[in-house]
Design a protein around this motif. Structure first.
Motif, PDB file in Angstrom:
ATOM      1  N   PRO A  48      -2.947  -8.962   0.673  1.00  0.00           N
ATOM      2  CA  PRO A  48      -3.803  -7.948   0.065  1.00  0.00           C
ATOM      3  C   PRO A  48      -3.080  -6.612  -0.031  1.00  0.00           C
ATOM      4  N   SER A  49      -3.640  -5.713  -0.807  1.00  0.00           N
ATOM      5  CA  SER A  49      -3.059  -4.386  -0.978  1.00  0.00           C
ATOM      6  C   SER A  49      -3.018  -3.658   0.371  1.00  0.00           C
ATOM      7  N   GLY A  50      -1.879  -3.009   0.646  1.00  0.00           N
ATOM      8  CA  GLY A  50      -1.739  -2.271   1.904  1.00  0.00           C
ATOM      9  C   GLY A  50      -1.253  -3.105   3.066  1.00  0.00           C
ATOM     10  N   SER A  51      -0.850  -4.373   2.808  1.00  0.00           N
ATOM     11  CA  SER A  51      -0.447  -5.226   3.921  1.00  0.00           C
ATOM     12  C   SER A  51       1.039  -5.099   4.248  1.00  0.00           C
ATOM     13  N   GLY A  52       1.787  -4.291   3.476  1.00  0.00           N
ATOM     14  CA  GLY A  52       3.177  -4.042   3.828  1.00  0.00           C
ATOM     15  C   GLY A  52       4.206  -4.712   2.937  1.00  0.00           C
ATOM     16  N   LYS A  53       3.776  -5.363   1.866  1.00  0.00           N
ATOM     17  CA  LYS A  53       4.712  -6.083   0.998  1.00  0.00           C
ATOM     18  C   LYS A  53       5.743  -5.148   0.366  1.00  0.00           C
ATOM     19  N   THR A  54       5.246  -4.053  -0.204  1.00  0.00           N
ATOM     20  CA  THR A  54       6.171  -3.124  -0.864  1.00  0.00           C
ATOM     21  C   THR A  54       7.126  -2.501   0.149  1.00  0.00           C
ATOM     22  N   THR A  55       6.598  -2.192   1.324  1.00  0.00           N
ATOM     23  CA  THR A  55       7.460  -1.598   2.350  1.00  0.00           C
ATOM     24  C   THR A  55       8.605  -2.547   2.706  1.00  0.00           C
ATOM     25  N   TYR A  93       4.337   4.839   9.403  1.00  0.00           N
ATOM     26  CA  TYR A  93       4.161   6.144   8.752  1.00  0.00           C
ATOM     27  C   TYR A  93       3.127   6.880   9.582  1.00  0.00           C
ATOM     28  N   ALA A  96       3.188   0.079   8.836  1.00  0.00           N
ATOM     29  CA  ALA A  96       3.364  -0.610   7.558  1.00  0.00           C
ATOM     30  C   ALA A  96       3.997  -1.979   7.783  1.00  0.00           C
TER      31      ALA A  96
HETATM   32  N1  LIG Z   1       5.326   6.653   1.920  1.00  0.00           N
HETATM   33  C1  LIG Z   1       4.281   6.317   2.682  1.00  0.00           C
HETATM   34  N2  LIG Z   1       3.664   7.246   3.432  1.00  0.00           N
HETATM   35  C2  LIG Z   1       2.619   6.915   4.215  1.00  0.00           C
HETATM   36  N3  LIG Z   1       2.114   5.690   4.323  1.00  0.00           N
HETATM   37  C3  LIG Z   1       2.669   4.721   3.609  1.00  0.00           C
HETATM   38  C4  LIG Z   1       3.785   4.969   2.741  1.00  0.00           C
HETATM   39  N4  LIG Z   1       4.146   3.803   2.152  1.00  0.00           N
HETATM   40  C5  LIG Z   1       3.293   2.882   2.619  1.00  0.00           C
HETATM   41  N5  LIG Z   1       2.405   3.421   3.498  1.00  0.00           N
HETATM   42  C6  LIG Z   1       1.353   2.690   4.218  1.00  0.00           C
HETATM   43  O1  LIG Z   1       1.898   1.504   4.711  1.00  0.00           O
HETATM   44  C7  LIG Z   1       1.011   0.411   4.507  1.00  0.00           C
HETATM   45  C8  LIG Z   1       1.691  -0.679   3.698  1.00  0.00           C
HETATM   46  O2  LIG Z   1       1.896  -0.210   2.385  1.00  0.00           O
HETATM   47  P1  LIG Z   1       2.592  -1.096   1.277  1.00  0.00           P
HETATM   48  O3  LIG Z   1       3.853  -1.647   1.808  1.00  0.00           O
HETATM   49  O4  LIG Z   1       2.711  -0.242   0.059  1.00  0.00           O
HETATM   50  O5  LIG Z   1       1.540  -2.238   1.036  1.00  0.00           O
HETATM   51  P2  LIG Z   1       1.414  -3.284  -0.171  1.00  0.00           P
HETATM   52  O6  LIG Z   1       2.631  -3.190  -1.037  1.00  0.00           O
HETATM   53  O7  LIG Z   1       1.278  -4.616   0.497  1.00  0.00           O
HETATM   54  O8  LIG Z   1       0.163  -2.921  -0.908  1.00  0.00           O
HETATM   55  C9  LIG Z   1      -0.223   0.983   3.851  1.00  0.00           C
HETATM   56  O9  LIG Z   1      -1.192   1.182   4.835  1.00  0.00           O
HETATM   57  C10 LIG Z   1       0.234   2.279   3.276  1.00  0.00           C
HETATM   58  O10 LIG Z   1      -0.808   3.208   3.278  1.00  0.00           O
END
Ligand SMILES: Nc1ncnc2c1ncn2[C@@H]1O[C@H](COP(=O)(O)OP(=O)(O)O)[C@@H](O)[C@H]1O
Ligand SMILES: [Mg+2]
Lengths: 268, 357
Positions: B37-44, B13, B18
């Protein structure tokens, strides 16, 4: 402390509030007795109440009825268009909460900020170029633009309570965008859509400033007809028509309130 | 070939990375947890599998078919969020019926399936309630039932229990485990809570800065962290520095020199000089332990805090390193900050990490 003082402290704000309300509403309500006058000029009833001026509204040649039909037609068309576009915009902005919706929102809400007279001058120039002056389409489009802000705000307000993840949930369950719209989004924002439509209708129904500039002979909306009549007569039919307009607006607001209250039990 | 095969997935992004080249293979019916940890890319990663995030590079293959660019509607993967995302205008039964109506099942079949799913998540008595009238745990069970109703190939869960309180979370963990066993569906579960990951998973993939840094069964990962990050992230681990003298084969730490512990491998962990070791709080004994082959050292108590099942002591060793250890409640009664404790640890409990990560 003295009881009188406390009484004053408690009562004063109430009295002030009622006075303010009276100040706002009395001038509006005065049209009702005037419309029932038995004389031939604008006045309060003298001997008895009379419905003759309401009856004269129904006389086609007097021009009130055609104007009323014109206004209702334009208000229905422009409010339907405005509501559909406002819903499309609000939902789009809700789904992709990115940057352009913010800019778009500003442009869209500008009719609320820009003074109508400036808007009117601009529209005259634009519409004369497109040959839309004094046409049904021209007036309907202008009214649509003017009613968009309120419709967007009403629909946006009901979307604000909705979780955008519902769209992802529905799609992961196999629903394509049209089904997501019809079965998930729309049922949840229907009160907002209805309120938006009513707002849009009322906006068009009593719009005068811009309409005066972009119409002349062919399109005579009710407010325009009133405007021209005031200039050359003191016909109590004016008060009668004002009472009718008031009635339509109040009915519109009542519908909106009913819809609004109708959804409350659902939410709690 | 694996059921789900993710190769070299990258997603950025702007300047934020991510996903930084993620490889992951999952067998059919497996329960895999993405932990980090939060922000490590799991949701992505989860949203890429679901089809809502389009990766910049790499591919996702399910059952032999490339789904990288397939629409989410066509993937047949269930999705469960932390916020439940139930349709507020529909009843519990209608929510569960939604994916079935979309698939145009006939009425009798839908009714039977809804009935079955309600029984599966034990909500038969709540069929006609609206989501708002349910507790958080019940709403989450509806969301899971809805996502499982049409027989998805994979169930993706993004921190589904994070909003629940502790007791409820533990019973929901058992519930999820049972649902996994009863349905045989492949589960991919995202969490930042390691205990949750241990409790349910067949395998855990540990995320750090957009990469999977270690993957394995819960016990294996706990026992053998392979990097400083994993060792530190899992279980309040004590990370410490030791000095390796190759000449006489000793390691010096906590103020004594001892011969190389069995898990120390000079080739991997450092041939000479400073090396990094770790030891779990529960592996440090206090007092006079019975076993002979232990490494003993003195440590000064800095802080005592009660954690419910035990007392947590923070101590500093004579070489100035801070350690955490746990002692039974009755044991800590006379211990005050400033007290010096005699500690012991078995050499085989001490792990070591390669230096550069
Ligand atoms: N839609 C988005 N726009 C910009 N940055 C994003 C977006 N989605 C995720 N990120 C960035 O990608 C990284 C991974 O996010 P995410 O997958 O949500 O982490 P997790 O689920 O592990 O907390 C983070 O640094 C987040 O800020
Ligand atoms: Mg996340």
């Amino acid at each position: 402390m003295m009881p009188g003082w406390i009484l004053l402290q408690r009562l004063l704000p109430r009295i002030a509030a009622w006075l303010l309300l009276a100040f706002l509403f009395l001038p509006i309500l005065v049209v009702i007795p005037v419309s029932l006058t038995d004389r031939e000029y604008l006045s309060l009833p003298d001997q008895s109440l009379s419905l003759q001026h309401f009856a004269s509204l129904l006389n086609w040649r007097a021009g009130w009825l055609p104007s009323m039909i014109t206004s209702i037609g334009i208000a229905i068309a422009s409010s339907l268009l405005a509501t559909a576009l406002a819903a499309a915009f609000a939902i789009g902005a809700w789904v992709h909460a990115g940057r352009w919706p913010t800019a778009m929102r500003l442009i869209l809400l500008s009719p609320l900020i820009v003074p109508p007279i400036i808007y009117a001058v601009g529209m005259v120039r634009l519409w004369s170029r497109f040959n839309l002056l004094d046409t049904w389409i021209g007036v309907t489009l202008v009214h649509m633009i003017l009613s968009m802000p309120l419709a967007v705000l009403a629909i946006g307000a009901s979307l604000a309570n909705l979780d955008p993840r519902l769209v992802q949930a529905a799609r992961s369950l196999g629903a394509r965008p049209p089904i997501v719209f019809a079965k998930v989004i729309l049922p949840n924002i229907l009160p907002g859509v209805a309120a938006g439509a009513v707002f849009a209708f009322i906006t068009s129904w009593d719009e005068i400033t811009v309409t005066l500039f972009i119409t002349s002979r062919r399109i005579v909306t009710l407010p325009r007809k009133i405007w021209t009549s005031i200039a050359d007569s003191v016909d109590p039919a004016l008060a009668a028509i004002a009472a009718v307009m008031l009635l339509v607006t109040i009915v519109g607001l009542l519908i909106r309130m009913l819809v609004w209250d109708g959804r409350t039990p659902n939410r709690s | 070939m694996a059921f789900l095969d993710i190769r070299m997935l990258r997603k950025t992004y702007g300047s934020a990375v991510a996903l930084d080249g993620v490889d992951l293979t999952v067998q059919a019916g497996e329960f895999v947890t993405l932990l980090g940890p939060s922000g490590s890319g799991k949701t992505t990663l989860l949203m890429s599998i679901a089809g809502f995030t389009r990766p910049d590079e790499g591919g996702i293959v399910v059952d032999g078919h490339d789904v990288t660019f397939m629409d989410p509607e066509d993937r047949d993967f269930g999705l469960v969020f932390q916020g439940y995302a139930l349709f507020p205008h529909l009843s519990v039964a209608e929510n569960i019926a939604f994916p079935l109506k979309v698939r145009k099942w006939d009425k009798a079949r839908i009714a039977a399936k809804v009935e079955e799913m309600l029984r599966l998540v034990d909500l038969t008595d709540y069929a006609s309630r609206k989501p708002k009238q349910l507790s958080g745990g019940q709403q989450q069970r509806v969301a899971i039932a809805r996502a499982l109703a049409y027989g998805p190939r994979i169930l993706l869960l993004d921190e589904p229990l994070s909003a629940l309180d502790r007791n409820l979370r533990e019973s929901m963990q058992r519930e999820l485990k049972r649902l996994h066993q009863e349905t045989g569906v492949t589960f991919i579960f995202v969490t930042h809570d390691q205990e949750e990951a241990y409790a349910m998973s067949d395998r855990i993939a540990v995320f750090h800065a957009g990469r999977i840094v270690q993957i394995g069964a819960p016990r294996e990962i706990y026992a053998n962290p392979q990097s400083l990050f994993v060792a530190g992230f899992l279980g309040g681990n004590n990370i410490f520095k030791a000095r390796h003298a190759a000449a006489d084969g000793t390691l010096t730490f906590f103020g004594n020199a001892c011969s190389r512990p069995p898990r120390f491998n000079p080739a991997v962990h450092g041939k000479e000089g400073e090396v990094i070791g770790w030891v779990r709080p529960e592996d440090i004994a206090v007092g006079d332990p019975d076993a002979a082959a232990t490494i003993r050292f003195d440590a000064t108590v800095v802080d005592i805090s009660f954690v419910g099942s035990a007392e947590k002591l923070t101590v500093t060793t004579t070489d100035g390193q801070e350690l955490t250890l746990q002692v039974p409640m009755h044991f800590a009664v006379d211990i005050r900050p400033g007290a010096v404790l005699r500690c012991a640890v078995k050499p085989e409990a001490i792990g070591f990490l390669p230096p550069d990560i």
